[in-house]
Design a protein around this motif. Structure first.
Motif, PDB file in Angstrom:
ATOM      1  N   SER A   1       0.818  -1.222   0.000  1.00 19.41           N
ATOM      2  CA  SER A   1       0.000   0.000   0.000  1.00 19.41           C
ATOM      3  C   SER A   1       0.846   1.265   0.000  1.00 19.41           C
ATOM      4  O   SER A   1       0.481   2.268  -0.623  1.00 19.41           O
ATOM      5  CB  SER A   1      -0.933  -0.023   1.201  1.00 19.41           C
ATOM      6  N   GLU A   2       1.998   1.260   0.661  1.00 13.82           N
ATOM      7  CA  GLU A   2       2.841   2.456   0.691  1.00 13.82           C
ATOM      8  C   GLU A   2       3.366   2.793  -0.689  1.00 13.82           C
ATOM      9  O   GLU A   2       3.378   3.976  -1.091  1.00 13.82           O
ATOM     10  CB  GLU A   2       3.996   2.245   1.684  1.00 13.82           C
ATOM     11  N   GLN A   3       3.796   1.750  -1.448  1.00 15.39           N
ATOM     12  CA  GLN A   3       4.327   1.993  -2.780  1.00 15.39           C
ATOM     13  C   GLN A   3       3.235   2.517  -3.704  1.00 15.39           C
ATOM     14  O   GLN A   3       3.462   3.424  -4.527  1.00 15.39           O
ATOM     15  CB  GLN A   3       4.938   0.706  -3.346  1.00 15.39           C
ATOM     16  N   ARG A   4       2.020   1.940  -3.594  1.00 12.95           N
ATOM     17  CA  ARG A   4       0.918   2.437  -4.415  1.00 12.95           C
ATOM     18  C   ARG A   4       0.614   3.897  -4.097  1.00 12.95           C
ATOM     19  O   ARG A   4       0.301   4.692  -4.995  1.00 12.95           O
ATOM     20  CB  ARG A   4      -0.336   1.576  -4.181  1.00 12.95           C
TER      21      ARG A   4
ATOM     22  N   PHE B   1       1.079   9.860  -6.529  1.00 17.47           N
ATOM     23  CA  PHE B   1       1.385  11.289  -6.572  1.00 17.47           C
ATOM     24  C   PHE B   1       2.671  11.585  -7.350  1.00 17.47           C
ATOM     25  O   PHE B   1       2.925  12.743  -7.671  1.00 17.47           O
ATOM     26  CB  PHE B   1       1.502  11.845  -5.154  1.00 17.47           C
ATOM     27  N   GLY B   2       3.497  10.584  -7.642  1.00 12.19           N
ATOM     28  CA  GLY B   2       4.684  10.784  -8.458  1.00 12.19           C
ATOM     29  C   GLY B   2       5.572  11.888  -7.947  1.00 12.19           C
ATOM     30  O   GLY B   2       5.650  12.953  -8.588  1.00 12.19           O
ATOM     31  N   PRO B   3       6.230  11.744  -6.810  1.00 14.57           N
ATOM     32  CA  PRO B   3       7.081  12.816  -6.278  1.00 14.57           C
ATOM     33  C   PRO B   3       8.195  13.159  -7.251  1.00 14.57           C
ATOM     34  O   PRO B   3       8.799  12.281  -7.885  1.00 14.57           O
ATOM     35  CB  PRO B   3       7.609  12.218  -4.980  1.00 14.57           C
TER      36      PRO B   3
ATOM     37  N   GLU C   1      10.165  15.531  -1.680  1.00 16.04           N
ATOM     38  CA  GLU C   1       8.738  15.250  -1.759  1.00 16.04           C
ATOM     39  C   GLU C   1       8.454  13.779  -1.456  1.00 16.04           C
ATOM     40  O   GLU C   1       7.434  13.449  -0.840  1.00 16.04           O
ATOM     41  CB  GLU C   1       8.214  15.617  -3.138  1.00 16.04           C
ATOM     42  N   ARG C   2       9.349  12.890  -1.923  1.00 19.27           N
ATOM     43  CA  ARG C   2       9.149  11.468  -1.652  1.00 19.27           C
ATOM     44  C   ARG C   2       9.199  11.202  -0.147  1.00 19.27           C
ATOM     45  O   ARG C   2       8.349  10.464   0.393  1.00 19.27           O
ATOM     46  CB  ARG C   2      10.218  10.655  -2.382  1.00 19.27           C
ATOM     47  N   ALA C   3      10.184  11.791   0.543  1.00 22.12           N
ATOM     48  CA  ALA C   3      10.283  11.605   1.994  1.00 22.12           C
ATOM     49  C   ALA C   3       9.080  12.223   2.703  1.00 22.12           C
ATOM     50  O   ALA C   3       8.568  11.670   3.694  1.00 22.12           O
ATOM     51  CB  ALA C   3      11.580  12.224   2.501  1.00 22.12           C
ATOM     52  N   TRP C   4       8.591  13.365   2.183  1.00 22.67           N
ATOM     53  CA  TRP C   4       7.439  14.023   2.813  1.00 22.67           C
ATOM     54  C   TRP C   4       6.197  13.155   2.685  1.00 22.67           C
ATOM     55  O   TRP C   4       5.430  12.996   3.630  1.00 22.67           O
ATOM     56  CB  TRP C   4       7.232  15.382   2.146  1.00 22.67           C
ATOM     57  N   LEU C   5       5.970  12.564   1.455  1.00 21.88           N
ATOM     58  CA  LEU C   5       4.811  11.702   1.249  1.00 21.88           C
ATOM     59  C   LEU C   5       4.913  10.436   2.109  1.00 21.88           C
ATOM     60  O   LEU C   5       3.910   9.955   2.645  1.00 21.88           O
ATOM     61  CB  LEU C   5       4.692  11.332  -0.227  1.00 21.88           C
TER      62      LEU C   5
ATOM     63  N   SER D   1      -4.878   8.704   3.597  1.00 22.50           N
ATOM     64  CA  SER D   1      -3.652   9.408   3.233  1.00 22.50           C
ATOM     65  C   SER D   1      -3.822  10.144   1.917  1.00 22.50           C
ATOM     66  O   SER D   1      -3.359  11.295   1.763  1.00 22.50           O
ATOM     67  CB  SER D   1      -2.494   8.412   3.141  1.00 22.50           C
ATOM     68  N   ILE D   2      -4.488   9.477   0.935  1.00 26.86           N
ATOM     69  CA  ILE D   2      -4.704  10.142  -0.349  1.00 26.86           C
ATOM     70  C   ILE D   2      -5.586  11.367  -0.184  1.00 26.86           C
ATOM     71  O   ILE D   2      -5.308  12.447  -0.732  1.00 26.86           O
ATOM     72  CB  ILE D   2      -5.326   9.145  -1.340  1.00 26.86           C
ATOM     73  N   ARG D   3      -6.668  11.223   0.585  1.00 27.57           N
ATOM     74  CA  ARG D   3      -7.568  12.366   0.804  1.00 27.57           C
ATOM     75  C   ARG D   3      -6.839  13.507   1.526  1.00 27.57           C
ATOM     76  O   ARG D   3      -7.023  14.692   1.201  1.00 27.57           O
ATOM     77  CB  ARG D   3      -8.770  11.905   1.633  1.00 27.57           C
TER      78      ARG D   3
END
Length: 1176
Positions: free
Chosen positions: A3-6, A11-13, A18-22, A56-58
């Motif tokens: 689920s984390e990878q999906r 969002f394609g950091p 941005e990747r670390a923030w997500l 998380s997405i919302r």
């Protein structure tokens, strides 16, 4: 794929940041919000995502939508859990996801301009997510799996509850330093939260037992109240017209609100613990619908029925509609017992908090002009801050309830609705003024049911006492209790009514303690010692009129009923330059006091009404409030004015000094905190020392236990156990360092004088001649002023002792009085006992030539006169009146009189101990018979005594009787003489008693007696008018005749006339304005006469001897001769005269008639001086 990878691929950091923030977002939601996420059924592609993924997405989508960054993620913001926020964030801060840098600067600049001298909230880049839940006592809380934090919301909806949310804009206020906030901090939610899990909207009706209840308006719901049916439920909709605060009665929290349809209102009680959070959702003016209400009986409210919320009740809110801000009609004022009673008005108001006067007392200022008092409501969990926008409904408007606060005041009762419409942009200032012992006064108000005017005055008094008494005198927590005690004494005499909380919240028409309030124009003003001294010193010279120096006026006194001063009574401290006067001292300074008290003992030597000089040392160290006092300013001037025309030129003043002090009686003191000696003194009198400020909030049993403990700690056991503290005299002088004491009776007190010491320095000294009525006794503990014990009194072995007090020991001068008993406590005996037969069980004896130098560590304690000790009842030397002392021939006398006049006597010597002050004073003392005598005080080697004001009664001891060259009797002081102020003058400086009516033929041979004479003018014997030089007093004709160079002159007039009252004749000397009155000349005629006489300079008229006048044909002389012999002058008059001493005996005279000579003795005529010419 997990689920984390999906989530990251969605969002394609674009960068590692941005990747670390997500990734942190996803991990945070899974760690702290997983209990609030539920995995849905995999029916769709979206449904195949886990609950954490969806949340998380919302969350990220909502953050991107509200962020100020268009094409990137706000990586500068980080999520923070509730526990981290509370534990790590120690500064007040603000966070707004949508702000740009320029927007934040504009926001901060606007806050600084609107709220100067306040610290704007610091911006932080933090994000908060969690679930809004209910807390204890109706609180809203933001909760995650780590904990929760209290959340303040402005206008919440019931739909917000129990839903995961994102807070994009919020303030955080950390732990309240005052201790009122039980949480470690709280959030302030600005705007609406962002919902992360939308749910179905609630309808306007809720189901109950499977059936829907239709909501009815307020008018129809009244029927259910009148006809109560068990188990019946009703839903009501209407507009909220009042919201009461949350109360807690016997551990049950509840609040009430009322619904209206414009004509009728209906109260609703919310007592269900799961519905207390509605308090934040119900605002005045908002339309609401409440379901599943039941009818219950509110027993505390006269048995009336009321709608009550159940556990199945739901709340639906609509768009709020603001109510009008109309005021109720003002009611007329009432007058009760001289205090003006006014009625308040009910209004609504919206404004901004601009000042926090006292958070604990519930006092604020709105819009810099309107006061706000919230003390009549329980304290809210969130206190108002400077900058908060508030909306008040059903608030009482009062005008001038207290002169120390803004004229317009808004006060809250239990029906007031306080709604915060906007949160402040500044934090809590550390320097914000707070009432000492925050919250004490408001709790006392709720317990004691005092009026709002009295409460406001107590708050103002508390803020003043916190400056003048803390920290020098007492702990800060007791200041509020002190101010409350003073308020009860000075203003708490109005009947108090107990509050009925249910009637106050629900009754129509509305009644509460704020419906009526008192306006007292004579409110006391508390003054610190520093403010009092400064005001008197400035007034001393600003009010000086130099023309009042003719004749010179040295002192003035002003009475001030409204002010009240507070402080500790004490002798001057060792480190200060000694002044022979008691002092009233607080943390700001000290001021001297002339103190008297009422003696209730026989032979007290008191003045009128038992008033006497202060003698009780138990008052020293007491914290007191002076209720009535007189403020005295004395000016000391030396000048060299050439004439009255130069009085506006201050450069002719060669010396200027002043001093201020207070005058009061101990009967006008309120003891706020007694000294240990005062507790013992009150106990011996049979009075309760109920002056502990803590007796306001404790029950009587705890109060009694506390007093017993305090007395034990203060070594104030009862007289039954006092004997166990006494040790035998054998132990005196041993290795023990116990205290020793001896009891003395003061027989004579000498006067204060300046003497040279061994170090060639001047010190104040005085001596006491006393009788020691018993042996030296040793004590295990300091006996202070305990009752006289058998071991201390041996009347058969009285010995005389001379005590010398110098330097700092002279501070005991004001309280050591003749005829009083004192216990002298010292650390060790000041002489060797072994050399005076102190062996075995024998008592120690004093030295044969017993002259002792009092040490600086000696203490004097006043003792009551024992009735069974004959030696203590011996009469003191008789005190004579003025009339008796004039008839007495003793050289040294002791007499008492009332001061009628005080005049400076200056011998030109400025090198005395008074440093330029007057070196002498002449007092005129009188008694009730009108007889008077003059007393001359030589102050060249003594301090200037205070309290010598007209109207005061003084006791003069060991003054020397003297006879002048003309035969008049006067008195002067010696080094052994002492003077004591026995009673203070009248408050309004009333004139001395009127002189007695005297008949000229029966006027005795008593000198210096003033009397009132009624008679008629027989003739003028002598009249002299003269312009005199103001410098050398020579005749002035254009220039001074003695060529002194002076250019100014003074007009003087003097006349001698014969008065007959039918019993005899007298020669009366009249001067000044009295001559103009006797001649019957108007002011313009008198001024014309002065101008005419300027050419010649002087004129002497002898109406009964024309042959002695040289210029017999001068027009002015002829005019005055005709005036003196006219019928208008020879008229009845009334004069106050003073008799001269006879200058010679009767003369043997020879008269010749024709061829016969006659010899006879002629008695010289009675010589009088007119003091005052009365109008007839």
């Amino acid at each position: 794929m997990d689920s984390e990878q999906r989530f990251l691929e969605r969002f394609g950091p674009s960068s590692e940041a941005e990747r670390a923030w997500l990734k942190n977002i996803f991990l945070f939601v899974g760690r702290y919000l997983s209990p609030y996420c539920s995995d849905p059924a995999p029916s769709t592609v979206e449904g195949s995502l886990t609950g954490v993924e969806q949340l998380s997405i919302r969350l990220v989508l909502e953050i991107q939508q509200r962020s100020s960054m268009d094409h990137s993620l706000p990586v500068s913001y980080r999520l923070l859990s509730a526990s981290e926020l509370v534990s790590q964030q120690n500064l007040a801060c603000v966070s707004n996801l949508s702000w740009t840098t320029n927007q934040h600067r504009a926001w901060a600049k606007e806050a600084e301009l609107s709220l100067p001298e306040q610290q704007v909230l610091q911006r932080v880049n933090l994000l908060l997510i969690g679930c809004l839940t209910e807390g204890r006592g109706g609180d809203w809380r933001l909760t995650d799996s780590s904990g929760s934090v209290r959340c303040e919301v402005l206008s919440p909806s019931p739909l917000w509850m129990n839903r995961p949310v994102l807070l994009p804009h919020w303030n955080y206020i950390p732990h309240d330093a005052s201790g009122q906030d039980m949480d470690r901090g709280h959030l302030e939610l600005i705007g609406s939260p962002v919902f992360l899990c939308p749910e179905a909207e609630h309808g306007l009706a809720a189901a109950a037992d499977g059936a829907e209840l239709k909501a009815v308006p307020v008018g129809e719901a009244e029927v259910f109240l009148q006809n109560r049916v068990r188990g019946q439920r009703v839903s009501v909709h209407g507009q909220v017209c009042s919201v009461c605060p949350l109360l807690d009665v016997s551990g049950t929290p509840f609040f009430c609100f009322s619904l209206t349809d414009g004509e009728r209102s209906l109260p609703v009680l919310v007592q269900e613990p799961s519905r207390l959070w509605w308090r934040a959702c119900v605002h005045v003016g908002r339309s609401v619908c409440v379901t599943a209400l039941r009818v219950c009986v509110l027993r505390g409210w006269r048995g009336n029925n009321i709608l009550c919320v159940t556990e199945r009740s739901q709340l639906q809110t609509d768009t709020p509609l603001l109510m009008s801000h109309d005021c109720e009609e003002e009611e007329p004022d009432l007058n009760q017992s001289g205090v003006r009673m006014k009625r308040s008005r009910i209004i609504s108001y919206q404004g901004t908090v601009t000042d926090v006067v006292s958070e604990g007392a519930g006092l604020y200022v709105l819009d810099r002009k309107l006061g706000l008092c919230l003390a009549y409501q329980p304290a809210s969990r969130r206190s108002l801050r400077v900058g908060d926008g508030v909306e008040l409904h059903h608030v009482h408007f009062l005008f001038r309830p207290c002169p120390d606060f803004p004229p317009s005041m808004l006060c809250s009762c239990l029906r007031l609705s306080v709604t915060v419409t906007s949160f402040s942009r500044v934090g809590v200032s550390d320097s914000a003024p707070r009432c000492p012992g925050d919250g004490v006064l408001s709790r006392l108000l709720l317990q004691k049911h005092m009026g709002v005017s009295e409460y406001l005055w107590a708050c103002h008094l508390s803020s003043q006492l916190s400056i003048s008494l803390v920290p020098a005198v007492m702990k800060q927590q007791c200041v509020c209790l002190l101010s409350w005690k003073m308020m009860k004494t000075l203003r708490g005499r109005r009947a108090r009514t107990r509050r009925d909380i249910y009637c106050e919240m629900l009754d129509q028409p509305h009644t509460c303690p704020l419906t009526q309030y008192s306006v007292d124009p004579g409110v006391h003003q508390n003054l610190s010692v520093l403010d009092l001294v400064r005001s008197l010193q400035s007034l001393c010279w600003s009010s000086l009129s130099l023309r009042s120096l003719l004749p010179p006026a040295e002192g003035g006194r002003s009475q001030a009923p409204p002010p009240a001063a507070g402080g500790r009574v004490g002798a001057p401290p060792h480190s200060s330059e000694f002044s022979p006067i008691l002092q009233l001292r607080d943390a700001t300074g000290s001021v001297g006091c002339v103190v008297t008290e009422t003696s209730r003992e026989e032979g007290g030597g008191g003045g009128r009404g038992g008033e006497t000089a202060c003698y009780n040392t138990a008052w020293i160290g007491c914290l007191v409030c002076v209720l009535q006092f007189s403020m005295v300013t004395e000016r000391f001037l030396q000048s060299e004015f050439p004439s009255v025309d130069h009085l506006d030129q201050e450069n002719f003043i060669t010396f200027r000094d002043s001093r201020v002090y207070l005058q009061f009686s101990l009967d006008h003191l309120l003891i706020l905190s007694p000294s240990v000696s005062m507790v013992t003194y009150l106990k011996h009198k049979g009075e309760e020392p109920g002056d502990d400020v803590t007796d306001e909030h404790e029950d009587p049993q705890k109060e009694e236990q506390r007093w017993k403990r305090k007395r034990r700690e203060g070594n104030e056991d009862s007289s039954d156990s006092s004997s166990s503290d006494v040790m035998t005299a054998v132990s005196v002088g041993g290795a023990s360092q116990s205290r020793v004491s001896v009891v003395i009776r003061v027989e004579q007190k000498g006067g204060l004088v300046w003497k040279n010491t061994e170090g060639a320095e001047l010190q104040l000294c005085f001596s006491l001649r006393a009788a020691v009525i018993g042996p030296v006794v040793s004590w295990r503990r300091d006996p202070k002023n305990k009752l006289l014990t058998e071991e201390e009194a041996e009347p058969d072995k009285e010995q005389k002792v001379q005590l010398q007090l110098s330097g700092v020991c002279s501070r005991w001068f004001p309280v050591l009085q003749s005829g009083r008993l004192y216990r002298v406590v010292m650390v060790q005996v000041p002489f060797d006992l072994s050399s005076h037969g102190a062996s075995g069980n024998s008592r120690a004896e004093l030295l044969s030539d017993s002259t002792l130098q009092v040490g600086s560590d000696w203490r004097f304690h006043t003792l009551p006169r024992p009735l069974l000790l004959p030696s203590c009842l011996q009469a003191t030397p008789p005190v004579l009146s003025v009339g008796q002392v004039l008839d007495n021939s003793s050289e040294l006398v002791c007499f008492q009189g009332q001061i009628s006049e005080r005049i400076r006597v200056d011998d030109g010597n400025t090198q005395s101990g008074n440093s330029g002050m007057n070196s002498g004073v002449r007092l005129t003392l009188c008694d009730m018979t009108g007889r008077s005598v003059r007393v001359y005080l030589d102050l060249s080697h003594a301090p200037y005594p205070p309290g010598l004001l007209p109207g005061s009664s003084v006791l003069l001891s060991d003054f020397q009787r003297r006879v002048s060259r003309s035969g008049g009797v006067y008195f002067s002081n010696l080094p052994v003489s002492s003077m004591t102020v026995m009673s203070l003058g009248a408050e309004s400086l009333a004139p001395p008693p009127p002189p007695p009516m005297m008949h000229l033929g029966q006027w005795g041979v008593k000198e210096n007696v003033t009397g009132l004479v009624r008679g008629h003018v027989v003739c003028f014997l002598f009249l002299q008018l003269q312009w005199s030089c103001s410098t050398c007093s020579s005749v002035y004709t254009q220039v001074c005749s003695s060529q002194c160079g002076s250019s100014s002159a003074v007009f003087r007039s003097r006349a001698k006339l014969v008065i007959d009252d039918g019993t005899g004749e007298a020669h009366v000397w009249v001067s000044g304005v009295g001559v103009q009155t006797l001649l019957g000349l108007a002011d313009f005629q008198w001024e014309g006469l002065q101008r005419w006489l300027k050419v010649k300079g002087h004129l002497r008229v002898l109406p009964r001897g024309r042959s002695l006048v040289c210029d017999s044909e001068e027009p002015l002389l002829l005019f005055l001769l005709s005036m003196c012999s006219s019928e208008a002058v020879r008229r009845p008059v009334c004069l106050t005269c003073r008799r001269h001493a006879p200058s010679r005996a009767s003369d043997l005279r020879r008269f010749s008639r024709a061829d016969r000579d006659f010899f006879t003795r002629l008695t010289p005529p009675l010589q009088l001086t007119c003091v005052h010419l009365h109008s007839t």
